[in-house]
Design an enzyme around this catalytic site. Sequence first.
Site, PDB file in Angstrom:
ATOM      1  N   LYS A  37       0.843  -1.211   0.000  1.00 22.93           N
ATOM      2  CA  LYS A  37       0.000   0.000   0.000  1.00 22.93           C
ATOM      3  C   LYS A  37       0.876   1.258   0.000  1.00 22.93           C
ATOM      4  O   LYS A  37       2.091   1.175   0.237  1.00 22.93           O
ATOM      5  CB  LYS A  37      -0.912  -0.017   1.225  1.00 22.93           C
ATOM      6  N   TYR A 260      13.392  32.710   5.205  1.00 23.35           N
ATOM      7  CA  TYR A 260      12.252  33.582   5.480  1.00 23.35           C
ATOM      8  C   TYR A 260      12.239  34.018   6.937  1.00 23.35           C
ATOM      9  O   TYR A 260      12.609  33.252   7.828  1.00 23.35           O
ATOM     10  CB  TYR A 260      10.942  32.835   5.214  1.00 23.35           C
TER      11      TYR A 260
HETATM   12  C1  LIG Z   1      -0.510  -1.709   6.632  1.00 23.52           C
HETATM   13  C2  LIG Z   1      -1.054  -3.017   6.974  1.00 23.52           C
HETATM   14  C3  LIG Z   1      -0.203  -4.104   7.196  1.00 23.52           C
HETATM   15  C4  LIG Z   1       1.319  -3.970   7.193  1.00 23.52           C
HETATM   16  O1  LIG Z   1       1.729  -3.288   8.318  1.00 23.52           O
HETATM   17  P1  LIG Z   1       3.278  -2.982   8.657  1.00 23.52           P
HETATM   18  O2  LIG Z   1       3.220  -2.403  10.018  1.00 23.52           O
HETATM   19  O3  LIG Z   1       3.764  -2.006   7.665  1.00 23.52           O
HETATM   20  O4  LIG Z   1       4.008  -4.264   8.603  1.00 23.52           O
HETATM   21  C5  LIG Z   1      -0.776  -5.332   7.450  1.00 23.52           C
HETATM   22  N1  LIG Z   1      -2.122  -5.487   7.495  1.00 23.52           N
HETATM   23  C6  LIG Z   1      -2.972  -4.469   7.260  1.00 23.52           C
HETATM   24  C7  LIG Z   1      -4.443  -4.717   7.312  1.00 23.52           C
HETATM   25  C8  LIG Z   1      -2.478  -3.201   7.017  1.00 23.52           C
HETATM   26  O5  LIG Z   1      -3.316  -2.194   6.806  1.00 23.52           O
END
Ligand SMILES: *Cc1c(COP(=O)(O)O)cnc(C)c1O
Length: 381
Positions: A37, A260
């Site tokens: 993701k 700035y």
């Molecule tokens: C993001 C996510 C993961 C992976 O999590 P990490 O902490 O990056 O290993 C696993 N399961 C679900 C449902 C997630 O949303």
Amino acid sequence: MILRDTFLEINLDALTHNISEMKKMVGAEVAVMAVIKADAYSTGAAEVVETLMENGADFLGVAILIEGLEIRKKYKNYPILVMGYTSNECLEKAIENDLRITVFSEEQAKLISEISIKENIITKIHIKYDTGLHRLGFSDNEESLEAIERISKLRNIELEGIFSHFALNSKEKDRIQFEKFTEAIKILDIKGVTFKYKHMCDGISTIERPEYRLNMVRPGAPLYGIKTFSEGDFDIKQVMTFKTRISQIHEIKKGETVGYMEGWTAEKDSLIGTLQFGYADGYPRKMQGGAFVTIKDKKVQIVGFLCMDQCMVDLTEVPLAKVGDEVIIFGDGKNNTMTTKDIAIAANTGQNDIITRIGRRTPRIYKKNNQIIKSRYYLLD
Ligand SMILES: *Cc1c(COP(=O)(O)O)cnc(C)c1O
């Protein structure tokens, strides 16, 4: 030629190492769903999935539909689960593109069944079961188990998986969540409702709590070299190095200011370097305790307020620095480089927050055997 001085370098050998170590650690009996993701945590999902799938991943996990569609466009056969919510109006799109849908309502399961019958497809779904995070999932009760049983009888649906997610509150609370989940699976099993994949562990829990792996795990951050776990001995290698170059050097006099709103005043005659990244590149604007980058193996401080596209550093202690010199914004922590963890702590946030902010205008440069093998320019897609 790289078309921008500021870029994210991705070491595909390190990624290969991390995914194969992950697979080796969990063993052949446990499937690895590589979580990709948020553009594979900014490493560029479409560019890295092949490395993941060829070196130990069995499955891919995305948060939302369009992340799945992006991968499906390029790879027809990789199994992909959309782990988050898919709205009813988008179900058809998911089904037609062979994406596994996460289901936590009977109404949606019925819709999936209807569409699948119409299209003459068997759609694979994963049931989400809430055991305490209270984010998504069927509530942990008898009615839910009955609803899941009814879903299992719907036509053209295959219950491929069931999953839950830890809140990572404490070891004790994780254990209670795990017991709720396995108890639900047991009751469903007695009803004759079975699943090929049962999964609960994210990256941290996969490494720290091997007893909760069931037969699938969903690591994300550790694959990309983000060390968020504190126990377990997973041999992790740094994947991402965020780099830029010095674009100009100014000699300024004691009492002159930088940036700035007189953000910084020189207490002595100073050398100031200008760098080509700013808060629009995801770098946090507020860093308690100071922000540093590394030039010629020396930590130098960002001075004044970060601009949208640029920032200035105090080069006084690195008098040999010159325009064009490489700057490490974050790296593996060796040779005085900042790690994503150092930045996250100073910005009072988490490492995933730091890396997922790196935006579209930062090119991704991919290295293998220390050679650049490809690059990705989102703005030129
Ligand atoms: C993001 C996510 C993961 C992976 O999590 P990490 O902490 O990056 O290993 C696993 N399961 C679900 C449902 C997630 O949303």
